[in-house]
Design a protein around this motif. Structure first.
Motif, PDB file in Angstrom:
ATOM      1  N   LYS A  32       0.448  -1.564   0.071  1.00  0.00           N
ATOM      2  CA  LYS A  32      -0.462  -0.103   0.279  1.00  0.00           C
ATOM      3  C   LYS A  32       0.664   1.626   0.322  1.00  0.00           C
ATOM      4  O   LYS A  32       0.836   2.194  -0.284  1.00  0.00           O
ATOM      5  CB  LYS A  32      -0.898  -0.169   1.821  1.00  0.00           C
ATOM      6  N   LYS A  33       2.085   1.042   0.193  1.00  0.00           N
ATOM      7  CA  LYS A  33       2.903   2.432   0.042  1.00  0.00           C
ATOM      8  C   LYS A  33       3.448   2.551  -1.730  1.00  0.00           C
ATOM      9  O   LYS A  33       4.247   2.064  -1.907  1.00  0.00           O
ATOM     10  CB  LYS A  33       4.160   1.910   1.433  1.00  0.00           C
ATOM     11  N   ALA A  34       3.401   3.609  -1.284  1.00  0.00           N
ATOM     12  CA  ALA A  34       3.624   4.078  -2.898  1.00  0.00           C
ATOM     13  C   ALA A  34       5.579   4.720  -2.999  1.00  0.00           C
ATOM     14  O   ALA A  34       5.725   4.738  -1.830  1.00  0.00           O
ATOM     15  CB  ALA A  34       2.803   5.587  -3.288  1.00  0.00           C
ATOM     16  N   VAL A  40      15.444   6.662  -1.242  1.00  0.00           N
ATOM     17  CA  VAL A  40      16.287   5.797  -1.175  1.00  0.00           C
ATOM     18  C   VAL A  40      15.715   4.815   0.007  1.00  0.00           C
ATOM     19  O   VAL A  40      15.337   3.003   0.229  1.00  0.00           O
ATOM     20  CB  VAL A  40      17.492   5.298  -1.002  1.00  0.00           C
ATOM     21  N   GLN A  41      15.107   5.840   1.334  1.00  0.00           N
ATOM     22  CA  GLN A  41      14.479   4.606   2.202  1.00  0.00           C
ATOM     23  C   GLN A  41      13.166   4.337   2.028  1.00  0.00           C
ATOM     24  O   GLN A  41      12.904   2.813   2.594  1.00  0.00           O
ATOM     25  CB  GLN A  41      14.254   5.640   3.508  1.00  0.00           C
ATOM     26  N   ARG A  42      12.182   4.963   1.358  1.00  0.00           N
ATOM     27  CA  ARG A  42      11.114   4.244   1.106  1.00  0.00           C
ATOM     28  C   ARG A  42      11.238   2.998  -0.484  1.00  0.00           C
ATOM     29  O   ARG A  42      10.477   1.830   0.600  1.00  0.00           O
ATOM     30  CB  ARG A  42      10.815   5.122  -0.229  1.00  0.00           C
ATOM     31  N   TYR A  43      12.425   2.445  -1.086  1.00  0.00           N
ATOM     32  CA  TYR A  43      12.671   1.864  -1.583  1.00  0.00           C
ATOM     33  C   TYR A  43      13.385   0.803  -0.979  1.00  0.00           C
ATOM     34  O   TYR A  43      12.788  -0.999  -0.772  1.00  0.00           O
ATOM     35  CB  TYR A  43      13.946   2.071  -3.161  1.00  0.00           C
ATOM     36  N   LEU A  47      24.235  -1.518   0.437  1.00  0.00           N
ATOM     37  CA  LEU A  47      24.848  -0.221   0.253  1.00  0.00           C
ATOM     38  C   LEU A  47      24.319   1.155   0.508  1.00  0.00           C
ATOM     39  O   LEU A  47      24.250   2.013   0.864  1.00  0.00           O
ATOM     40  CB  LEU A  47      25.478  -0.179  -1.567  1.00  0.00           C
ATOM     41  N   LEU A  48      22.662   0.607  -0.476  1.00  0.00           N
ATOM     42  CA  LEU A  48      21.872   1.745  -0.255  1.00  0.00           C
ATOM     43  C   LEU A  48      21.414   1.988   1.501  1.00  0.00           C
ATOM     44  O   LEU A  48      20.890   3.093   2.269  1.00  0.00           O
ATOM     45  CB  LEU A  48      20.192   0.960  -1.024  1.00  0.00           C
ATOM     46  N   THR A  49      21.079   0.972   2.393  1.00  0.00           N
ATOM     47  CA  THR A  49      21.083   0.761   3.810  1.00  0.00           C
ATOM     48  C   THR A  49      21.940   1.437   4.213  1.00  0.00           C
ATOM     49  O   THR A  49      21.902   2.182   5.118  1.00  0.00           O
ATOM     50  CB  THR A  49      20.517  -0.968   3.977  1.00  0.00           C
ATOM     51  N   ALA A  50      23.362   1.491   4.084  1.00  0.00           N
ATOM     52  CA  ALA A  50      24.020   2.313   4.718  1.00  0.00           C
ATOM     53  C   ALA A  50      24.478   3.992   4.644  1.00  0.00           C
ATOM     54  O   ALA A  50      24.290   4.586   5.670  1.00  0.00           O
ATOM     55  CB  ALA A  50      25.917   1.789   4.229  1.00  0.00           C
ATOM     56  N   ILE A  51      23.690   4.401   2.840  1.00  0.00           N
ATOM     57  CA  ILE A  51      23.133   5.524   2.527  1.00  0.00           C
ATOM     58  C   ILE A  51      22.164   6.199   4.198  1.00  0.00           C
ATOM     59  O   ILE A  51      22.084   7.097   3.359  1.00  0.00           O
ATOM     60  CB  ILE A  51      23.202   5.431   1.329  1.00  0.00           C
TER      61      ILE A  51
END
Length: 361
Positions: free
Chosen positions: A272-274, A290-293, A339-343
């Motif tokens: 349900k999250k866009a 990035v956070q939403r992804y 890597l995205l988590t670290a960012i």
């Protein structure tokens, strides 16, 4: 023996047409002899209570339906129901009663509008008068409207809250340091030494305008916007080569899913999250993307593994199949996710501070 008769018998209650017990111990007599309601409530009271509840429930449902129809018929946003003014209006009408007459369009457009303008003007005057000791801050930012015309917005920040002062159309002007300083200087001259600070973003033209204002008005201090500065910090971090590449892949995934109907439909069935697209005007847009992804990555993995998605990809052209294969590889890339988590973890404290500035305005 029914409960009421038993209580009268053991408690030696007179006047109930019940023979009292002569052998009951005193403590039992005192316990059952206390004045209490004997038996159920009268039938007529219970009937009135039930009917009252039924009518109240039916009337409430009818009023709810009429309020909802008012929203639907006039195309109003549903969050108006949370508006303080909307709730105050309904409470005032309910308190007045059934004899209240709704104002005509003429009264709304003329005398009532004039009265509201006077009320707001008086409220603004009180806000400004209350800043004699604390001072006020002028804030400004450049913008563009829906027709892509350049604008310069000006607001006044006081201890009692922000106040919109005006907007300047800069279609026939260049928004350089002199222009910005001239526009903001008119408000400083209007409010005098009550204005103690000017806040803009840290663009070169704004910095130069701040220097001109400090030179022109000796009591004025120019400051850059803290939220804008923090946003620039996050943007600079995201420009580093490896980070920029990872963020670009995240953006590519989001754009591809949102721009293809069936993959997007499959995704919305799972989450349900866009998916958030980075915007040019939103603070920390890349970090939020990035956070939403990362939050919905598991749903994207489920999407690309579904038979419906695979069947859809198989029917596409070779070029589109190649792009879909690239997106699938990025979604399943564990190193990219790490890597995205670290960012996101590194920039989250900066994002929180930036958000606190924006929410406090």
């Amino acid at each position: 023996m029914k409960t009421g008769r038993a209580r009268a018998h053991l408690g030696c209650v007179s006047g109930q047409n019940i023979k009292t017990c002569s052998r009951v111990p005193p403590e039992i007599k005192n316990q059952f002899g206390k004045p209490t309601a004997v038996g159920p409530a009268p039938l007529e009271d219970r009937a009135q209570h039930t009917l009252r509840d039924a009518f109240s429930s039916r009337d409430s449902a009818r009023v709810d339906g009429l309020v909802a129809r008012f929203f639907y018929s006039n195309g109003l946003a549903f969050n108006i129901a949370d508006s303080v003014a909307f709730r105050e209006m309904l409470c005032a009408v309910a308190h007045f009663g059934a004899g209240y007459s709704i104002p005509s369009p003429y009264r709304l457009a003329n005398p009532l509008l004039d009265a509201e303008c006077k009320r707001i003007a008086a409220s603004v005057s009180d806000m400004i008068k209350g800043c004699t000791e604390t001072g006020m801050t002028i804030t400004s930012d450049g913008w563009t409207d829906t027709a892509n015309r350049p604008l310069l917005n000006v607001m006044l920040v006081t201890v009692k809250g922000p106040l919109f002062l005006g907007v300047h159309h800069a279609e026939e002007a260049t928004k350089n340091a002199a222009y910005i300083a001239d526009q903001l200087g008119t408000y400083i001259e209007k409010y005098g030494r009550q204005c103690v600070c000017v806040v803009t973003d840290s663009a070169s033209a704004c910095r130069a305008a701040g220097a001109l204002l400090e030179e022109r008005f000796s009591w004025i201090t120019w400051m850059p916007c803290c939220a804008h500065a923090l946003d620039l910090v996050m943007k600079d971090v995201c420009k580093e080569s490896k980070i920029a590449e990872a963020v670009q892949k995240c953006r590519a995934i989001v754009k591809w899913v949102r721009r293809h109907h069936l993959p997007h439909a499959l995704y919305t069935k799972l989450s349900k999250k866009a998916l958030l697209l980075p915007g040019a005007t939103r603070f920390a847009s890349s970090v939020l993307c990035v956070q939403r992804y990362l939050l919905v990555r598991v749903h994207l993995q489920q999407m690309v593994l579904s038979p419906a998605f695979k069947d859809w990809v198989a029917k596409q052209t070779a070029e589109k199949r190649g792009k879909a294969k690239y997106v699938v590889a990025c979604i399943e890339d564990k190193d990219l996710a790490t890597l995205l988590t670290a960012i996101a973890d590194a920039l989250n404290p900066v994002l929180q501070v930036c958000s606190s500035f924006l929410c406090s305005v």
